[in-house]
Design an enzyme around this catalytic site. Structure first.
Site, PDB file in Angstrom:
ATOM      1  N   LEU A 144     -19.914  15.523  -9.329  1.00 32.22           N
ATOM      2  CA  LEU A 144     -18.960  14.523  -9.703  1.00 32.22           C
ATOM      3  C   LEU A 144     -19.505  13.189  -9.608  1.00 32.22           C
ATOM      4  O   LEU A 144     -20.275  12.827  -8.825  1.00 32.22           O
ATOM      5  CB  LEU A 144     -17.753  14.475  -8.780  1.00 32.22           C
ATOM      6  CG  LEU A 144     -16.804  13.461  -8.837  1.00 32.22           C
ATOM      7  CD1 LEU A 144     -15.830  13.504 -10.292  1.00 32.22           C
ATOM      8  CD2 LEU A 144     -15.774  13.361  -7.584  1.00 32.22           C
ATOM      9  N   ASP A 203      -2.438   1.514  -8.144  1.00 36.51           N
ATOM     10  CA  ASP A 203      -1.401   0.361  -8.083  1.00 36.51           C
ATOM     11  C   ASP A 203      -0.377   0.654  -6.978  1.00 36.51           C
ATOM     12  O   ASP A 203       0.152   1.853  -6.853  1.00 36.51           O
ATOM     13  CB  ASP A 203      -0.910   0.302  -9.300  1.00 36.51           C
ATOM     14  CG  ASP A 203      -0.378  -1.264  -9.505  1.00 36.51           C
ATOM     15  OD1 ASP A 203      -0.527  -2.027  -8.375  1.00 36.51           O
ATOM     16  OD2 ASP A 203       0.388  -1.359 -10.373  1.00 36.51           O
ATOM     17  N   HIS A 234      -3.585  -1.525   1.666  1.00 35.53           N
ATOM     18  CA  HIS A 234      -5.317  -1.282   0.911  1.00 35.53           C
ATOM     19  C   HIS A 234      -5.784  -0.271   2.031  1.00 35.53           C
ATOM     20  O   HIS A 234      -6.568   0.604   1.356  1.00 35.53           O
ATOM     21  CB  HIS A 234      -5.899  -2.519   0.736  1.00 35.53           C
ATOM     22  CG  HIS A 234      -5.215  -3.470  -0.212  1.00 35.53           C
ATOM     23  ND1 HIS A 234      -4.931  -3.152  -1.559  1.00 35.53           N
ATOM     24  CD2 HIS A 234      -5.060  -4.916  -0.193  1.00 35.53           C
ATOM     25  CE1 HIS A 234      -4.168  -4.127  -2.350  1.00 35.53           C
ATOM     26  NE2 HIS A 234      -4.501  -5.251  -1.502  1.00 35.53           N
TER      27      HIS A 234
HETATM   28  C1  FPP Z   1      -3.541  -2.501  -6.305  1.00 31.29           C
HETATM   29  O1  FPP Z   1      -2.270  -2.521  -5.690  1.00 31.29           O
HETATM   30  C2  FPP Z   1      -4.618  -2.088  -5.786  1.00 31.29           C
HETATM   31  C3  FPP Z   1      -5.748  -2.964  -5.556  1.00 31.29           C
HETATM   32  C4  FPP Z   1      -6.008  -4.260  -6.158  1.00 31.29           C
HETATM   33  C5  FPP Z   1      -7.074  -2.465  -4.685  1.00 31.29           C
HETATM   34  C6  FPP Z   1      -7.249  -1.064  -4.801  1.00 31.29           C
HETATM   35  C7  FPP Z   1      -8.194  -0.818  -3.561  1.00 31.29           C
HETATM   36  C8  FPP Z   1      -8.052   0.359  -2.958  1.00 31.29           C
HETATM   37  C9  FPP Z   1      -7.317   1.488  -2.829  1.00 31.29           C
HETATM   38  C10 FPP Z   1      -9.057   0.205  -1.479  1.00 31.29           C
HETATM   39  C11 FPP Z   1     -10.505   0.101  -1.722  1.00 31.29           C
HETATM   40  C12 FPP Z   1     -11.517   1.003  -2.515  1.00 31.29           C
HETATM   41  C13 FPP Z   1     -12.321   1.616  -2.313  1.00 31.29           C
HETATM   42  C14 FPP Z   1     -13.466   2.008  -3.215  1.00 31.29           C
HETATM   43  C15 FPP Z   1     -12.881   1.797  -0.594  1.00 31.29           C
HETATM   44  P1  FPP Z   1      -1.462  -3.666  -5.565  1.00 31.29           P
HETATM   45  O2  FPP Z   1      -2.195  -4.647  -4.426  1.00 31.29           O
HETATM   46  O3  FPP Z   1      -1.784  -4.822  -6.908  1.00 31.29           O
HETATM   47  O4  FPP Z   1      -0.114  -3.186  -5.143  1.00 31.29           O
HETATM   48  P2  FPP Z   1       1.107  -3.940  -5.492  1.00 31.29           P
HETATM   49  O5  FPP Z   1       1.223  -4.166  -7.044  1.00 31.29           O
HETATM   50  O6  FPP Z   1       2.334  -3.061  -5.092  1.00 31.29           O
HETATM   51  O7  FPP Z   1       1.287  -5.344  -5.195  1.00 31.29           O
END
Ligand code: FPP
Length: 243
Positions: free
Chosen positions: A134, A23, A40
């Site tokens: 893994l 997050d 992201h």
């Molecule tokens: C939450 O942060 C994160 C996500 C919803 C997406 C997580 C995805 C990745 C790290 C990259 C893609 C994955 C792969 C397998 C390549 P948020 O956007 O909710 O952050 P915020 O709370 O600060 O708005």
């Protein structure tokens, strides 16, 4: 925060299964005046480093929350970017993981996912299924409640058809997307939020939780080790008493 006795990592007590809610990508980007999509993109770089770190530490299962069933409600541009990053990751997975014993599995609902992603999931799962080392599990279009609903309806069908006669925890566990995978020992959530957001809600019953303020793109191997050291200082009783 209670750490283990020596405040250093015990290589003989590495959690078998680590689950991560990655997050804070959006806030990381906003703090820098960048688009959420850039957050992201940076987050996916962090993920690559953490997969590698888990592999080196001897973690057996790593499950990450890449896209929830609720994430479809985000702006189209952000959803498209997340799908693009996932597609890129899956397309290049074998090349990136070359020489490492890492098997990829994707869990979640297949419906709504673009055809090209579904094709890559099939390909990469088949190409890595023989590998043991893994298990890197990507939760994609995943929702914990829906997973349980699906498992329960499979149980009902199997009872009706006479395949099983008893409904118990095992009957449900075996019908979850994570069937055959041990429950997580440690859940890490970054960015200071303290909730599980519909992630692995059945499987986390006895998991140790670790919340840290670091935003996911800033999370490093050092932070991972701190989380593991903290885990190593916990007493896991699974509802029993300590002898
Ligand atoms: C939450 O942060 C994160 C996500 C919803 C997406 C997580 C995805 C990745 C790290 C990259 C893609 C994955 C792969 C397998 C390549 P948020 O956007 O909710 O952050 P915020 O709370 O600060 O708005």
């Amino acid at each position: 925060m209670r750490l283990n006795r020596k405040n250093e990592l015990d290589p003989n007590n590495i959690p078998e299964h680590i689950a991560i809610i990655m997050d804070g990508n959006g806030r990381w980007a906003q703090k820098r005046g960048l688009s959420r999509s850039m957050g992201h993109r940076e987050g996916s770089k962090t993920l690559r480093k953490i997969v590698e770190a888990c592999y080196k530490l001897g973690v057996k299962y790593l499950t990450v929350y890449a896209f929830s069933t609720e994430n479809w409600s985000r702006p189209k541009e952000e959803v498209d970017e997340l799908m693009k990053l996932l597609l890129e990751y899956l397309r290049n997975a074998e090349k990136e993981l070359k020489g490492k014993n890492i098997r990829i599995k994707v869990i979640g609902e297949k419906k709504r996912l673009p055809e090209e992603i579904l094709k890559e999931i099939d390909r990469v799962q088949k190409n890595t299924e023989h590998i043991s080392g893994l298990d890197f599990i990507i939760a994609l279009n995943y929702g914990g409640r829906q997973e349980i609903v699906d498992a329960v309806s499979r149980v009902v069908n199997d009872v009706k058809s006479g395949k099983i006669t008893e409904i118990n925890e095992e009957a449900i566990s075996e019908r979850l997307y994570t069937s055959g995978i041990p429950d997580p020992d440690l859940l890490i959530r970054t960015s200071g939020e303290m909730r599980i957001s519909n992630f692995l809600i059945w499987q986390l019953s006895y998991t140790e939780f670790y919340f840290c303020d670091v935003l996911w793109p800033d999370f490093t191997e050092k932070h991972l080790k701190e989380a593991i050291i903290c885990y190593q200082g916990r007493q896991r009783r699974f509802g029993g008493v300590k002898c």
